[in-house]
Design a protein around this motif. Structure first.
Motif, short mmCIF file in Angstrom:
data_model
loop_
_atom_site.label_atom_id
_atom_site.label_comp_id
_atom_site.label_asym_id
_atom_site.label_seq_id
_atom_site.Cartn_x
_atom_site.Cartn_y
_atom_site.Cartn_z
N HIS A 1 -27.78 -38.92 -59.92
CA HIS A 1 -27.74 -40.40 -58.43
C HIS A 1 -26.61 -40.64 -57.95
O HIS A 1 -26.71 -41.02 -57.32
CB HIS A 1 -28.94 -41.11 -59.38
CG HIS A 1 -30.27 -40.18 -59.47
ND1 HIS A 1 -31.31 -41.57 -60.13
CD2 HIS A 1 -30.95 -39.28 -59.50
CE1 HIS A 1 -32.64 -40.37 -60.31
NE2 HIS A 1 -32.35 -38.80 -59.19
N LEU B 1 -25.33 -38.71 -55.15
CA LEU B 1 -25.85 -39.58 -54.06
C LEU B 1 -26.02 -40.35 -53.71
O LEU B 1 -26.28 -41.11 -52.32
CB LEU B 1 -27.70 -38.46 -53.89
CG LEU B 1 -27.87 -36.94 -53.77
CD1 LEU B 1 -28.84 -37.25 -54.81
CD2 LEU B 1 -28.30 -36.78 -52.49
N ILE C 1 -27.76 -43.34 -55.40
CA ILE C 1 -29.31 -43.93 -55.40
C ILE C 1 -29.48 -44.17 -56.66
O ILE C 1 -30.65 -44.28 -57.65
CB ILE C 1 -30.90 -42.70 -54.98
CG1 ILE C 1 -29.94 -41.28 -56.37
CG2 ILE C 1 -29.88 -42.16 -53.54
CD1 ILE C 1 -31.28 -39.99 -55.57
N ILE D 1 -24.69 -43.16 -46.92
CA ILE D 1 -25.81 -43.49 -46.39
C ILE D 1 -25.72 -42.41 -45.53
O ILE D 1 -26.82 -41.72 -44.99
CB ILE D 1 -25.82 -44.35 -45.90
CG1 ILE D 1 -25.42 -45.21 -47.62
CG2 ILE D 1 -26.48 -45.09 -45.06
CD1 ILE D 1 -25.44 -47.21 -47.21
#
Ligand SMILES: Nc1ncnc2c1ncn2[C@@H]1O[C@H](COP(=O)(O)OP(=O)(O)OP(=O)(O)O)[C@@H](O)[C@H]1O
Ligand code: SF4
Ligand SMILES: [Mg+2]
Lengths: 326, 307
Positions: free
Chosen positions: B54, B57, B59, B83
């Motif tokens: 995570h 990425l 997130i 993003i």
């Protein structure tokens, strides 16, 4: 599964109708309403005691309550709800024409409050914690705590009296035959009452949608969508709405009782000749057959909303639908 | 392709009385994956593997703070760049099958992943990708609840590879699967690597991941204790340098099932020195007062004073 559910629902309805009819019949019987006096009104002085007693006998007023109830209920089962003396029409006829007028109002209010509340709930939910969210919530709470008739009068003063944009009253322009009224004129007369009535429902659906969306946005599949390059608005559009629309529609169907209650006040403020206004009139003028008829009708109306709310998941949600034995 | 250097993740939380509390959940992670490689990240449950995925990425939840360096294709990964590239240049195969939208048909979900990865809507070939992973065509019309565990894992694989992502981060892609389905999915991952993608295979199943991995990074208590080539996991594990890696290897059923005594420390109460010290049989004085630094080995690196 659907058949079972329907059987259950119908049994449920029958038991509600039975108990509500008993209770309201009893209430009306023990109330100080004198049906003869209510019927004759101001001419009461003109009839003699003997004449009054004769009418009472004809109407069976002095029979025991349960006997009268059984008579009334037997007629009810035959579709006869009696005669409304204030409209001088059959009760069924009054209810059906009046409800047709109310239906416009209630449907408009229902759709407006549903859509507006849903959109506001989504915006609030996606932006939760921000200024916009706080504003929407404040607005919703304020609407929720505003009395309907007060809101109606405020709108009436503002838009009809000061600005003159909307009509002062009624469902159609005065002095025009009903069959000559145009669709535009109907809409024109519908705006303010519908706005007033929809305001009641908005807060509920807004706050509910907001909370549901916040919950959904926490779920794993939203996080996964974000990891695929989705934005928060994109994730809401493609996955969020899909997952909150059913509960929102359910809430809307379950709100039929608020809608009916609200129409009483809104129609009275705007002199809108719908069922709500008829209810108030029947109450004020002690039109017992009409009052009982409307009570039963409202039970039926609210029950329909709740039943649809209950059935939606079974009919629409693929998870439940596929689980049902064929 | 991807390298991670001294990556740490902290969570801030507020205890009663508004006292701010920081919990360090992973610290000083080191990792590198190249094009054509499968790198397995092995560690027990709760050691911070998903958080690593995570973090790469971008997130992680809002209360997470990330420090350290992530490089992707030679340039640093910033939140802004994350993003832009997630879903397009790097894709996730998530750990849970609850990551599929329960109310959207599979075909639509794959199409959406394709569109987000930059493919035009009418050029997403759902049937092709379903067939590639041995799924029947009508899977496209199904909802997630109608899928078996194995099918769902394949669908997740499909969503991650329908685009052209160069880095695939697979978080426990074979968790809870039967031998057959698991090895099928693993061979697909190997194939993707052979086609030039980089695969980060997060797993607590060391033995299965060894079937396809080039390198193994061993996680323990929120940090990386060793990076070794997959070949080092053989025989009695003499080519492994960290006591925990060796213990992990020897704990496998085929190697005699020698479990390590004790349990992994809780993250709020990590020992001051080496995180493995309480369970290590080679502990010296220095292990208890100082964190061992990263030291290069023939096949990677190790974090131990006595390697
Ligand atoms: N939002 C959070 N706030 C605080 N702590 C968290 C949060 N999310 C995860 N953690 C902690 O971080 C640690 C690592 O979690 P992570 O999910 O990365 O483990 P994992 O190695 O993937 O385990 P598993 O094999 O079970 O998937 C866990 O101990 C968990 O309690
Ligand atoms: S540093 Fe010391 S305690 Fe840690 S693994 Fe190496 S020998 Fe064991
Ligand atoms: Mg995990």
């Amino acid at each position: 599964m659907i058949r079972q559910l329907l059987v259950k629902k119908v049994t449920h309805l029958a038991s509600i109708v039975l108990s509500i009819s008993v209770i309201s019949f009893m209430l009306v019987s023990v109330s100080p309403i004198d049906p003869v006096r209510a019927y004759i009104g101001a001419d009461m002085l003109a009839i003699s005691r003997a004449q009054k007693e004769k009418i009472e006998e004809r109407w069976g007023i002095n029979e025991p309550m349960h006997v009268r109830y059984v008579k009334w209920f037997t007629e009810l089962l035959h579709g006869n709800l009696g005669h409304s003396f204030i409209f001088n029409q059959k009760v069924t006829k009054v209810i059906s024409t009046r409800f047709a007028t109310s239906l416009w109002l209630m449907a408009a209010a229902w759709v407006i409050s549903g859509m507006l509340g849903f959109v506001m709930g989504i915006v609030s939910g996606v932006m939760h914690g921000t200024f916009v969210d706080k504003l929407i919530r404040f607005y919703a709470y304020m609407l929720a705590s505003t009395p309907t008739f007060w809101m109606g009068m405020l709108l009436l003063i503002c838009f009809s009296m000061w600005l003159g944009w909307t009509p002062i009253c009624c469902a159609t322009p005065p002095g025009i035959l009903l069959e000559n009224v145009t669709f535009g004129q109907r809409i024109y007369h519908l705006i303010l009452p519908a706005a007033t009535l929809s305001i009641i429902g908005i807060a509920n659906i807004t706050l509910h949608t907001r909370q549901k969306l916040i919950d959904v946005l926490q779920s794993d599949f939203i996080l996964f969508a974000i990891s695929q390059g989705e934005t928060i608005w994109g994730a809401t559009r493609h996955h969020g709405i899909r997952n909150i629309i059913l509960p929102a529609i359910t809430i809307q169907f379950a709100s039929f009782s608020e809608l009916f209650g609200g129409s009483l006040l809104a129609e009275t403020v705007f002199a809108y000749p719908g069922l709500g206004q008829a209810t108030v009139l029947a109450g004020l003028k002690s039109d017992v057959p009409l009052l009982l008829g409307i009570v039963l009708f409202s039970v039926f109306f609210v029950f329909t909303g709740n039943t649809i709310a209950d059935l939606i998941y079974t009919l629409v949600d693929p998870r439940i639908k596929a689980g049902a034995p064929k | 392709m991807l390298s991670v250097h001294q990556l740490s993740v902290r969570f801030t939380s507020y205890e009663t009385g508004l006292k701010k509390k920081e919990t360090l959940v992973t610290s000083d992670l080191e990792l590198a994956v190249e094009k054509g490689q499968v790198v397995a990240v092995a560690g027990s449950s709760g050691s911070g593997k998903s958080l690593l995925a995570h973090a790469i990425l971008g997130i992680l939840p809002g209360n997470a703070r990330v420090s350290g360096e992530i490089m992707f294709k030679g340039t640093p990964v910033t939140p802004k760049r994350q993003i832009k590239i997630r879903g397009k240049e790097m894709a996730l195969i998530p750990q849970s099958i609850g990551c599929l939208d329960p109310l959207m048909r599979i075909g639509k979900q794959i199409t959406r992943a394709g569109i987000l990865s930059g493919i035009e809507k009418n050029k997403v070939r759902v049937t092709n990708i379903l067939r590639r992973y041995g799924l029947p065509d009508h899977t496209a019309n199904m909802f997630p609840f109608q899928l078996s565990g194995g099918m769902a894992r394949r669908v997740l694989l499909a969503t991650a590879t329908v685009g052209k992502a160069d880095l695939i981060i697979a978080d426990e892609p074979i968790h809870g699967l039967h031998e057959e389905v698991a090895s099928d999915i693993l061979s697909h991952l190997r194939e993707l690597a052979d086609q030039g993608k980089a695969i980060l295979l997060i797993t607590h199943d060391l033995s299965r991941s060894l079937l396809i991995a080039d390198k193994v990074v061993v996680f323990y208590a929120g940090t990386t204790v060793e990076e070794a080539s997959a070949t080092a996991f053989s025989g009695e594990g003499k080519n492994l340098h960290h006591p925990y890696s060796r213990a992990l290897w020897q704990a496998l059923p085929q190697n005699g099932f020698f479990p390590v005594s004790g349990t992994q420390p809780v993250l709020d109460h990590l020992p001051e020195g080496c995180v493995f010290a309480p369970r290590c049989d080679k502990t010296k004085f220095i292990c208890k007062i100082k964190r061992p630094p990263v030291m290069p080995t023939d096949g990677g690196f190790v974090r131990c004073f006595h390697a």
